[in-house]
Design a protein around this motif. Structure first.
Motif, short mmCIF file in Angstrom:
data_model
loop_
_atom_site.label_atom_id
_atom_site.label_comp_id
_atom_site.label_asym_id
_atom_site.label_seq_id
_atom_site.Cartn_x
_atom_site.Cartn_y
_atom_site.Cartn_z
N VAL A 89 0.84 -1.20 0.00
CA VAL A 89 0.00 0.00 0.00
C VAL A 89 0.87 1.25 0.00
O VAL A 89 0.62 2.22 -0.73
CB VAL A 89 -0.95 0.00 1.22
CG1 VAL A 89 -1.64 1.35 1.38
CG2 VAL A 89 -2.00 -1.10 1.06
N GLY A 90 1.92 1.23 0.82
CA GLY A 90 2.85 2.36 0.84
C GLY A 90 3.50 2.58 -0.51
O GLY A 90 3.66 3.72 -0.97
N ALA A 91 3.89 1.49 -1.18
CA ALA A 91 4.47 1.62 -2.52
C ALA A 91 3.46 2.20 -3.49
O ALA A 91 3.81 3.03 -4.35
CB ALA A 91 4.95 0.24 -3.00
N GLY A 92 2.19 1.77 -3.35
CA GLY A 92 1.16 2.33 -4.22
C GLY A 92 0.96 3.82 -4.00
O GLY A 92 0.77 4.59 -4.95
N ALA A 233 10.22 -9.83 2.94
CA ALA A 233 11.01 -9.32 1.81
C ALA A 233 10.13 -8.47 0.91
O ALA A 233 10.54 -7.41 0.42
CB ALA A 233 11.61 -10.49 1.03
N ALA A 234 8.90 -8.94 0.68
CA ALA A 234 7.99 -8.19 -0.18
C ALA A 234 7.53 -6.89 0.47
O ALA A 234 7.37 -5.87 -0.20
CB ALA A 234 6.78 -9.06 -0.51
N ASP A 238 8.96 -3.53 -2.18
CA ASP A 238 8.24 -2.62 -3.07
C ASP A 238 8.48 -1.16 -2.68
O ASP A 238 8.80 -0.32 -3.51
CB ASP A 238 6.74 -2.93 -3.04
CG ASP A 238 6.42 -4.19 -3.83
OD1 ASP A 238 7.28 -4.64 -4.59
OD2 ASP A 238 5.31 -4.72 -3.67
N LEU A 239 8.27 -0.87 -1.39
CA LEU A 239 8.37 0.51 -0.92
C LEU A 239 9.80 1.04 -1.08
O LEU A 239 10.01 2.15 -1.60
CB LEU A 239 7.93 0.58 0.54
CG LEU A 239 7.90 1.97 1.18
CD1 LEU A 239 6.96 2.89 0.41
CD2 LEU A 239 7.45 1.87 2.63
N THR A 240 10.79 0.26 -0.66
CA THR A 240 12.18 0.69 -0.74
C THR A 240 12.60 0.91 -2.19
O THR A 240 13.20 1.93 -2.54
CB THR A 240 13.10 -0.36 -0.09
OG1 THR A 240 12.69 -0.57 1.26
CG2 THR A 240 14.55 0.10 -0.11
#
Length: 491
Positions: A89-92, A233-234, A238-240
């Motif tokens: 969600v943060g990556a989105g 890891a996932a 994504d966010l990083t």
């Protein structure tokens, strides 16, 4: 003579029966004479042999019990799965913001890089997590010396792979973005290449350290690392990765006019360091084989993810609201299938020798009913994972709505269409394709002496990215066609 030996054995058995029935014997009767000792050794061994245990009486067609119940698996998987979902969600949210940055508007090929670089968590970090989880479950990381050797070798390996995959991903973005339009811009090409190299290298190093810490801590806390390592890891991957890609590409975009030497310097630095990392990994016994045989799945997965990136690049231009949901719907499928793949691979390493399936497995292919409906074993785990799909998507989508992110309001129609897309991905496509293919693919690799810890997860997560992006694009198109067109769906 054989007849004399049989006579002595019968005499000795009569003596034992007399003693067992309570009859008294003199001390001389308890001593074995040298004459009969040799003839009675086999008889005494047979009489004192242990009774078969429950495990040894298990029929060959029944897999060994792993000691994990449904609730144990559910708790160990669902909590990291939720954490991973919040990371997605943060990556989105990040992608929803940065899609309006100048670098994303001018160099739209950066969108093609997004699934390929986010897929590195499946290509490298999840593979690293699966590989180290297997070693931890087999007890290979209990010794500090072996532990440090594995850590150094694997971090060097993923640095080498990350730089190569990042470079190839930038080339794929250029080809897919520019060839159809017949254009080429050198500055933009250098920006794509340098951004991809730095993002891949830094993200892989940070996430590699986190994976090592998670697996070591899981081992000390008696938690199966197969259940927690890949979702964590996932969650960070994504966010990083997306934050690094956005920040670095923006800095290099601003430097195009003034510091044109910066991007070429980064590229030459990456090219120089690659053989150094490869040399370190080649001298480590735990990574030497992976260095030579692990390239095909990683590069193939990058190409598959880049096709998903091409779909994203096209769809974002028409439906701005898709950006915030793209990491979520892609990541859910990849996370769950990675857990299943890691568990199957560990079971094969425990119960069989590579190149030959365990006795309880009838063959590589099995019908979907056996894969999902059999009691116990991997079918039970598949059912547990599938039960997480709808609650997970509801939690993640309403979290996005609560944060007032994105361009899409969660109308009832949107929720229904979104869940249909999620269910198509995971309850039909993902069940029949990803989770089912995971079972067949891992067994196929095992029979052909390919270690699934190194090869299976990249293919599976890349397929999840492609299916997720395509189905999400289709969901937004359906919403637009049936008239749900707020500022939400299509600007």
């Amino acid at each position: 003579m054989p007849s004399k030996s049989r006579g002595r054995n019968r005499a000795h058995r009569r003596k034992h029966r007399k003693m067992d029935s309570g009859g008294s014997s003199g001390e001389g009767e308890l001593e074995l004479s040298g004459e009969v000792a040799a003839g009675d050794t086999e008889l005494l061994l047979n009489m004192t042999k242990e009774k078969p245990t429950k495990a040894s009486r298990r029929p060959p067609s029944e897999p060994p019990q792993d000691g994990e119940g449904v609730w144990s698996i559910t708790i160990q998987v669902f909590i990291p799965f939720l954490v991973a979902g919040l990371g997605m969600v943060g990556a989105g949210l990040v992608l929803d913001v940065v899609q309006h940055w100048p670098v994303f508007r001018v160099v739209s090929e950066v969108f093609i890089l997004v699934p390929a670089l986010l897929g590195l968590k499946g290509n490298l970090e999840m593979t690293l997590a699966s590989r180290l989880s297997t070693h931890a479950n087999l007890g290979h990381m209990d010794s500090p010396k072996e532990q440090w050797s594995m850590i150094i070798g694997n971090l060097s390996l993923i640095q080498c792979q990350a730089i190569v995959v990042g470079f190839l991903a930038s080339l794929a973005a250029m080809v897919m973005g520019w060839v159809p339009e017949g254009k080429f811009n050198l500055d933009h090409g250098l920006l794509l290449c340098a951004s991809s190299l730095v993002t891949a290298s830094l993200a892989s190093f940070v996430l590699g350290l986190v994976m090592v810490a998670v697996i070591v801590c899981s081992r000390h806390c008696n938690i199966n690392p197969d259940n927690v390592a890949t979702p964590i890891a996932a969650s960070l991957g994504d966010l990083t990765t997306l934050a690094l890609l956005s920040w670095i590409s923006s800095l290099l975009f601003d430097a195009i006019g003034n510091d044109r030497w910066l991007a070429p310097l980064i590229i030459f630095g990456g090219i120089f360091l690659t053989p150094v990392w490869a040399w370190v990994a080649s001298r480590n016994p735990y990574t030497r084989e992976v260095l030579s045989s692990g390239w095909v799945p990683v590069i193939s997965a990058m190409v598959i993810s880049s096709v998903g990136g091409l779909i994203l690049d096209f769809t974002v231009a028409n439906f701005k609201g898709i950006a915030v949901f793209q990491p979520v719907i892609n990541g859910v499928g990849g996370n769950l299938v990675a857990v299943q793949a890691s568990r199957i691979s560990t079971a094969l390493h425990k119960d069989g020798k590579i190149g030959k399936l365990p006795l309880y497995e009838s063959g590589i292919c099995m019908n979907p009913w056996s894969a999902f409906c059999k009691p116990g074993g991997h079918a039970r785990t598949a059912r547990v994972l599938l039960l997480m799909v709808v609650p997970g998507h509801l939690i993640f989508s309403y979290t996005i709505s609560y944060l007032q992110a994105g361009h899409t309001t969660l109308t009832p129609i949107f929720v229904v269409i979104y869940l249909i897309a999620a269910l198509l991905q995971l309850s039909s496509f993902q069940v029949v394709l990803l989770l089912y293919i995971a079972h067949i693919m891992i067994y196929w690799m095992w029979v052909r002496k390919i270690d699934p810890d190194n090869s299976a997860i990249p293919y599976l997560t890349a397929l999840g990215d492609l299916l997720g992006t395509g189905l999400l694009a289709l969901a937004f198109k359906v919403l637009y066609v049936i008239g749900d067109r707020d500022s939400d769906v299509g600007d």
